[in-house]
Design a protein around this motif. Structure first.
Motif, mmCIF file in Angstrom:
data_model
loop_
_atom_site.group_PDB
_atom_site.id
_atom_site.type_symbol
_atom_site.label_atom_id
_atom_site.label_comp_id
_atom_site.label_asym_id
_atom_site.label_seq_id
_atom_site.Cartn_x
_atom_site.Cartn_y
_atom_site.Cartn_z
ATOM 1 N N GLU A 344 0.814 -1.224 0.000
ATOM 2 C CA GLU A 344 0.000 0.000 0.000
ATOM 3 C C GLU A 344 0.837 1.259 0.000
ATOM 4 O O GLU A 344 0.303 2.359 -0.001
ATOM 5 N N SER A 345 2.149 1.099 -0.020
ATOM 6 C CA SER A 345 3.004 2.286 0.018
ATOM 7 C C SER A 345 2.818 3.120 -1.258
ATOM 8 O O SER A 345 2.452 2.596 -2.302
ATOM 9 N N ASP A 346 3.098 4.434 -1.136
ATOM 10 C CA ASP A 346 2.983 5.299 -2.318
ATOM 11 C C ASP A 346 4.004 4.939 -3.373
ATOM 12 O O ASP A 346 3.749 5.046 -4.567
ATOM 13 N N THR A 347 5.186 4.534 -2.912
ATOM 14 C CA THR A 347 6.224 4.104 -3.853
ATOM 15 C C THR A 347 6.569 2.667 -3.500
ATOM 16 O O THR A 347 7.519 2.398 -2.766
ATOM 17 N N PRO A 348 5.742 1.712 -3.994
ATOM 18 C CA PRO A 348 5.934 0.329 -3.559
ATOM 19 C C PRO A 348 7.294 -0.226 -3.968
ATOM 20 O O PRO A 348 7.742 -0.022 -5.085
ATOM 21 N N LEU A 349 7.935 -0.937 -3.027
ATOM 22 C CA LEU A 349 9.211 -1.573 -3.341
ATOM 23 C C LEU A 349 9.003 -2.874 -4.110
ATOM 24 O O LEU A 349 9.913 -3.383 -4.741
ATOM 25 N N ILE A 350 7.787 -3.424 -4.033
ATOM 26 C CA ILE A 350 7.515 -4.710 -4.676
ATOM 27 C C ILE A 350 6.354 -4.586 -5.659
ATOM 28 O O ILE A 350 5.517 -3.698 -5.529
ATOM 29 N N ASN A 351 6.348 -5.494 -6.657
ATOM 30 C CA ASN A 351 5.190 -5.584 -7.556
ATOM 31 C C ASN A 351 4.087 -6.350 -6.857
ATOM 32 O O ASN A 351 2.936 -5.944 -6.812
ATOM 33 N N THR A 352 4.456 -7.511 -6.366
ATOM 34 C CA THR A 352 3.505 -8.393 -5.695
ATOM 35 C C THR A 352 4.307 -9.455 -4.965
ATOM 36 O O THR A 352 5.533 -9.394 -4.900
ATOM 37 N N GLY A 353 3.608 -10.425 -4.423
ATOM 38 C CA GLY A 353 4.324 -11.496 -3.741
ATOM 39 C C GLY A 353 3.420 -12.690 -3.585
ATOM 40 O O GLY A 353 2.218 -12.608 -3.849
ATOM 41 N N VAL A 354 4.013 -13.804 -3.169
ATOM 42 C CA VAL A 354 3.242 -15.019 -2.945
ATOM 43 C C VAL A 354 3.519 -15.485 -1.525
ATOM 44 O O VAL A 354 4.654 -15.762 -1.162
ATOM 45 N N LEU A 355 2.469 -15.544 -0.720
ATOM 46 C CA LEU A 355 2.616 -15.926 0.683
ATOM 47 C C LEU A 355 2.146 -17.365 0.835
ATOM 48 O O LEU A 355 1.076 -17.732 0.358
ATOM 49 N N SER A 356 2.952 -18.197 1.488
ATOM 50 C CA SER A 356 2.558 -19.596 1.609
ATOM 51 C C SER A 356 1.350 -19.714 2.529
ATOM 52 O O SER A 356 1.258 -19.036 3.545
ATOM 53 N N GLN A 357 0.411 -20.590 2.143
ATOM 54 C CA GLN A 357 -0.832 -20.747 2.892
ATOM 55 C C GLN A 357 -0.851 -22.039 3.682
ATOM 56 O O GLN A 357 -1.803 -22.320 4.398
ATOM 57 N N SER A 358 0.170 -22.870 3.519
ATOM 58 C CA SER A 358 0.170 -24.160 4.194
ATOM 59 C C SER A 358 1.605 -24.658 4.258
ATOM 60 O O SER A 358 2.461 -24.173 3.520
ATOM 61 N N THR B 80 -9.394 -21.138 6.550
ATOM 62 C CA THR B 80 -9.480 -21.920 5.326
ATOM 63 C C THR B 80 -10.343 -21.180 4.305
ATOM 64 O O THR B 80 -10.045 -21.175 3.108
ATOM 65 N N LEU B 81 -11.417 -20.553 4.795
ATOM 66 C CA LEU B 81 -12.263 -19.771 3.884
ATOM 67 C C LEU B 81 -11.460 -18.603 3.319
ATOM 68 O O LEU B 81 -11.557 -18.295 2.131
ATOM 69 N N ARG B 82 -10.639 -17.950 4.166
ATOM 70 C CA ARG B 82 -9.855 -16.801 3.686
ATOM 71 C C ARG B 82 -8.885 -17.229 2.599
ATOM 72 O O ARG B 82 -8.655 -16.496 1.639
ATOM 73 N N THR B 83 -8.293 -18.419 2.767
ATOM 74 C CA THR B 83 -7.388 -18.911 1.725
ATOM 75 C C THR B 83 -8.151 -19.096 0.423
ATOM 76 O O THR B 83 -7.675 -18.718 -0.649
ATOM 77 N N ALA B 84 -9.357 -19.676 0.516
ATOM 78 C CA ALA B 84 -10.162 -19.883 -0.692
ATOM 79 C C ALA B 84 -10.535 -18.543 -1.315
ATOM 80 O O ALA B 84 -10.525 -18.375 -2.539
ATOM 81 N N LEU B 85 -10.857 -17.559 -0.489
ATOM 82 C CA LEU B 85 -11.200 -16.232 -1.007
ATOM 83 C C LEU B 85 -9.963 -15.624 -1.675
ATOM 84 O O LEU B 85 -10.069 -14.942 -2.692
ATOM 85 N N ALA B 86 -8.780 -15.884 -1.098
ATOM 86 C CA ALA B 86 -7.550 -15.344 -1.693
ATOM 87 C C ALA B 86 -7.255 -15.997 -3.032
ATOM 88 O O ALA B 86 -6.602 -15.417 -3.887
ATOM 89 N N MET B 87 -7.760 -17.214 -3.235
ATOM 90 C CA MET B 87 -7.530 -17.890 -4.519
ATOM 91 C C MET B 87 -8.507 -17.394 -5.581
ATOM 92 O O MET B 87 -8.304 -17.632 -6.765
ATOM 93 N N GLY B 88 -9.601 -16.720 -5.133
ATOM 94 C CA GLY B 88 -10.505 -16.144 -6.129
ATOM 95 C C GLY B 88 -11.990 -16.337 -5.879
ATOM 96 O O GLY B 88 -12.812 -15.895 -6.687
ATOM 97 N N LEU B 204 -0.292 -11.734 -3.092
ATOM 98 C CA LEU B 204 -0.544 -10.715 -2.071
ATOM 99 C C LEU B 204 -1.752 -9.830 -2.362
ATOM 100 O O LEU B 204 -2.573 -9.614 -1.462
ATOM 101 N N PRO B 205 -1.893 -9.292 -3.581
ATOM 102 C CA PRO B 205 -3.063 -8.430 -3.802
ATOM 103 C C PRO B 205 -4.357 -9.178 -3.524
ATOM 104 O O PRO B 205 -5.290 -8.620 -2.941
ATOM 105 N N ASN B 206 -4.434 -10.458 -3.909
ATOM 106 C CA ASN B 206 -5.651 -11.238 -3.682
ATOM 107 C C ASN B 206 -5.850 -11.554 -2.213
ATOM 108 O O ASN B 206 -6.979 -11.601 -1.727
ATOM 109 N N ILE B 207 -4.732 -11.772 -1.495
ATOM 110 C CA ILE B 207 -4.855 -12.027 -0.061
ATOM 111 C C ILE B 207 -5.436 -10.803 0.621
ATOM 112 O O ILE B 207 -6.282 -10.910 1.519
ATOM 113 N N MET B 208 -4.973 -9.619 0.160
ATOM 114 C CA MET B 208 -5.499 -8.401 0.779
ATOM 115 C C MET B 208 -6.947 -8.171 0.422
ATOM 116 O O MET B 208 -7.748 -7.810 1.281
ATOM 117 N N LYS B 209 -7.287 -8.445 -0.861
ATOM 118 C CA LYS B 209 -8.696 -8.285 -1.260
ATOM 119 C C LYS B 209 -9.564 -9.239 -0.462
ATOM 120 O O LYS B 209 -10.698 -8.931 -0.103
#
Lengths: 508, 268
Positions: A344-358, B80-88, B204-209
């Motif tokens: 959410e920064s005005d000048t983001p340092l990143i494009n995006t990222g992938v956070l592990s969910q499991s 688990t629901l939030r993960t599914a929502l983050a996937m779309g 990340l954008p989808n996780i935030m959405k």
């Protein structure tokens, strides 16, 4: 009488030094059938692999011992010995010292500088049969193990006790703790748990004359005299053979998370690191960098699961951040806070990222980073330069090297295919990889001493964690002064007057 | 069943929070269950189900009106629901049961899902479930739901193609003999097999959405169902440990060991 023996010894050593400049090795003897007969007196036949009678191993069976993991360094040993106890190691070494036979101590043979394979026909002393955990105290976390224990098996041993080994590297399925200690291995967890110089509490070492130096302490603090073990940690088997290790295991984190961030440009890595350290503080446990080109190689060779196409678009490089802590909610709050502030920064340092969910995704993200080395090796023949340079110069080093190769007309599919960089950016350690179709003297001449001189210009290290081995013996001067090298040679002479212990490695 | 608006799909994806498949399972000392104080995550087959729904939307675009995910579980299941929502997925329904309640059984879950479906104003055209949960391996919920709803079912799907114009789906199923192709009318229950797709990472954008997407909370009594177990678990044990093999040094030793084990030579 003593004086004359001393003088003749000194004359001999000076001659050795003189010869060492022209030939890589001191004058040592080769193993013969009589030696095998001698070894058979105290080693079972299963512990002697030799092409000499009465053993009947073929030279192709010796090949995995004689050749390094990258298939870049090729030894010509006729004999591999696999002792089961420190006592057996001691007897082998004592005999070889008397006979003047060179010994190459070998662990998992995963080293990347040719330190674990013979230069000629030195005996290979493999620690693989010494693979027992000797003790573990779950209260203090102190683990005592044989040198031949594979790193991953130590992790598995510690897991039910809720502890972890304080180091981790991609080679964990094959590398042995004795080798890790002898090379002062760094790896993915150094950022958080420090180096082996701190976490190793004691060593059992067989010295070049066969003496077993037992300093296997299980004490966290012990300031009694010179700390000799520090000499052997990182000596790459040139001062003695590590046969037992006492190491401080760390409590296993209750919660681990990781995220791969896609950066639009390399210049953002440094401010990202500063921000991550600030917001994550004590839970930050790894901060790894890899450029776009090497990521594509990993995907090409099926390492880990690739990121989604749209997440990778426009990314010049990637950073993998890992957190480890005691409480999941606390860690997630810090990590989500960091990620939100970045997005959410005005000048983001990143494009995006992938956070592990499991946990499975956690492993898959790590598999991408840990698989880079293998992907590079599958793509071609890798020239590896493991260097420490200022973080801000990482990209410059990769680009300058690529331009230099291009200027020599060597940047094409039949010569140098890729020049890529990845590494432990949190430790200032870059793995510069030049991937060639084949190892050729032309490419090597273009790279060395060019890369070493480049590193020296930044006052960096020509070997951050891989060590010197056989590869960088002549490059030591780029990172250490002549006086330092002279004192190292004196120490080597003190421990190993006949020069039998891993000859030709580390020092000239 | 109320027909949906012409040619628009409303997809329901039930998901289950299970012990993560990478975790080593330990049986409790009382031998009535396993240690649940370990990492949990979405059942891998349900991840595939969510992914399939999201891919259907990517293929059919506006023809997919909504993707709703639903879970029946304790408070933590909302992650688990939030993960599914983050996937779309668009929105979620959490049928919450107390932390201490016994895990729901397939028949109870199927009845709860039927109640959820009947509450949907726009109706439901397609229910995609994982073929089984990796904790009980029951593989019953999808089939029971189809029976309760009197809908067709296509289980162990490895390929799903939906034609909104004709309100039909072609499903390829994995069966012992190979692959079977079915043509089914909607509304339909599909259960996913491993080779249907590879689920995406949540970016990340989808996780935030996802944090802002709505989750409706319900209780079993809101749905008018009783989740009391009808099956009693008598005992849970680990499979017998495999004893390691041994290496022999020679053929003679091998023969001696075989004799020791009671294996005798065959008479010529």
């Amino acid at each position: 009488m003593l004086a004359s023996r001393y003088i003749s010894h000194r004359l001999a050593s000076r001659q050795l030094l003189r010869r060492a400049h022209s030939a890589a090795l001191p004058k040592l003897n080769s193993v013969d059938a009589d030696d095998i007969a001698h070894f058979s007196k105290f080693l079972p036949s299963s512990a002697i692999l030799s092409t000499l009678p009465p053993a009947s191993t073929t030279s192709s069976e010796l090949s995995p011992f004689n050749n390094d993991w990258m298939n870049k360094y090729h030894g010509k040993s006729t004999t591999v010995l696999r002792p089961r106890t420190a006592q057996e190691v001691s007897e082998i070494v004592k005999y070889c010292n008397e006979r003047g036979i060179g010994i190459v101590p070998q662990g998992g043979n995963t080293g990347l500088v040719g330190g674990g394979v013979p230069l000629q026909d030195e005996v290979i002393l493999s620690l693989g049969n010494m693979n027992k955990v000797r003790s573990f105290d779950p209260v203090s976390g102190i683990l005592v193990a044989d040198a031949g224990c594979i790193l991953e098996s130590l992790s598995e041993y510690l897991s039910p006790h809720h502890h972890i080994v304080p180091l981790d590297l991609g080679a964990k399925g094959s590398c042995q703790i004795g080798g890790n200690v002898s090379t002062n291995a760094g790896g993915l967890r150094l950022l958080r748990y420090g180096s082996l110089h701190g976490s190793v509490l004691g060593l059992e070492v067989v010295l070049p004359d066969g003496t077993i130096l037992n300093q296997l302490s299980t004490l966290r603090k012990d300031n009694t005299g010179y700390d000799l073990k520090q000499l052997f940690i990182g000596a790459e088997g040139t001062l003695g053979i590590v046969t037992g290790v006492s190491i401080l295991a760390a409590p296993a984190p209750q919660s681990s998370n990781n995220v791969i961030l896609a950066l639009p440009k390399f210049d953002n890595v440094l401010p990202l690191f500063v921000e991550a350290k600030k917001q994550l503080s004590e839970i930050l446990s790894a901060f790894e960098f890899f450029d776009r080109e090497v990521y594509e190689l990993a995907v090409k060779h099926g390492q880990g699961r690739a990121l989604n196409e749209e997440d990778v678009a426009g990314a010049e490089c990637f950073v993998l951040v890992e957190t480890s802590g005691g409480k999941r909610e606390h860690d997630e709050e810090k990590l989500n806070g960091l990620l939100e502030s970045l997005m959410e920064s005005d000048t983001p340092l990143i494009n995006t990222g992938v956070l592990s969910q499991s946990p499975s995704q956690f492993s898959q993200l790590w598999a991408i980073r840990e698989g880079l080395t293998e992907a590079v090796s599958k793509e071609g023949k890798a020239y590896k330069y493991d260097i420490s340079v200022p973080l801000a110069k990482f990209k410059e080093v990769v680009d300058t090297t690529r331009e230099h190769i291009r200027s020599k007309g060597l940047l094409h599919d039949d010569a140098v295919k890729h020049v890529v960089g990845y590494g432990h950016v949190g430790d200032g350690n870059l793995h510069l990889n030049v991937v060639a179709a084949n190892y050729t003297p032309e490419i090597e001449a273009a790279l060395e001493p060019f890369v070493y001189e480049l590193v020296a210009s930044y006052k960096g290290s020509i070997s951050a964690e891989h060590g010197i081995g056989a590869m960088k013996v002549h490059a030591l001067q780029y990172s250490k002064s002549a006086e330092s090298i002279e004192w190292m040679k004196r120490i080597k002479k003190l421990f190993d007057p006949r020069g039998i212990m891993n000859p030709g490695k580390v020092l000239e | 069943m109320r027909p949906t608006a012409a040619r628009l799909l409303n997809i329901l994806v039930p998901v289950k929070r299970t012990i993560d498949y990478a975790v080593k399972i330990r049986v409790n000392p009382d031998q009535k269950g396993v240690d649940l104080n370990v990492k949990h995550s979405m059942n891998p087959f349900d991840e595939i189900a969510v992914e399939e729904a999201v891919r259907l939307r990517e293929k059919l675009k506006d023809a997919v009106k909504s993707i709703k995910v639903v879970t029946i579980g304790p408070p933590k299941s909302v992650e688990t629901l939030r993960t599914a929502l983050a996937m779309g997925a668009d929105s979620g329904v959490h049928v919450e049961i107390p932390e201490s309640a016994p895990p729901p059984e397939p028949l109870g879950v199927a009845k709860a899902l039927r109640a959820v479906i009947e509450r949907q104003k726009d109706g439901v055209d397609l229910v995609i479930l994982g073929k089984q949960a990796i904790d009980d391996d029951a593989s019953q919920t999808g089939q029971m739901l189809a029976g309760l709803m009197n809908w067709p079912q296509a289980t162990f799907a490895s390929k799903l193609v939906v034609d909104t114009a004709s309100k039909e789906a072609n499903v390829t199923r994995e069966i012992d003999g190979g692959l079977e192709e079915l043509k089914c009318k909607l509304p339909l229950v599909v259960t996913t097999d491993l080779r249907l797709n590879e689920p995406r990472y949540a970016s990340l954008p989808n996780i935030m959405k996802a944090k802002k997407k709505p989750i409706e909370k319900l209780s079993p009594s809101d749905l008018g169902i009783d989740l009391t177990p009808r099956i009693e678990t008598l005992k849970v044990t680990e499979p017998p440990k495999r004893v390691g093999g041994g290496k022999v040094e020679s053929v003679d030793e091998l023969i001696a060991k075989l004799k020791e084990a009671g294996i005798t030579a065959v008479k010529a």
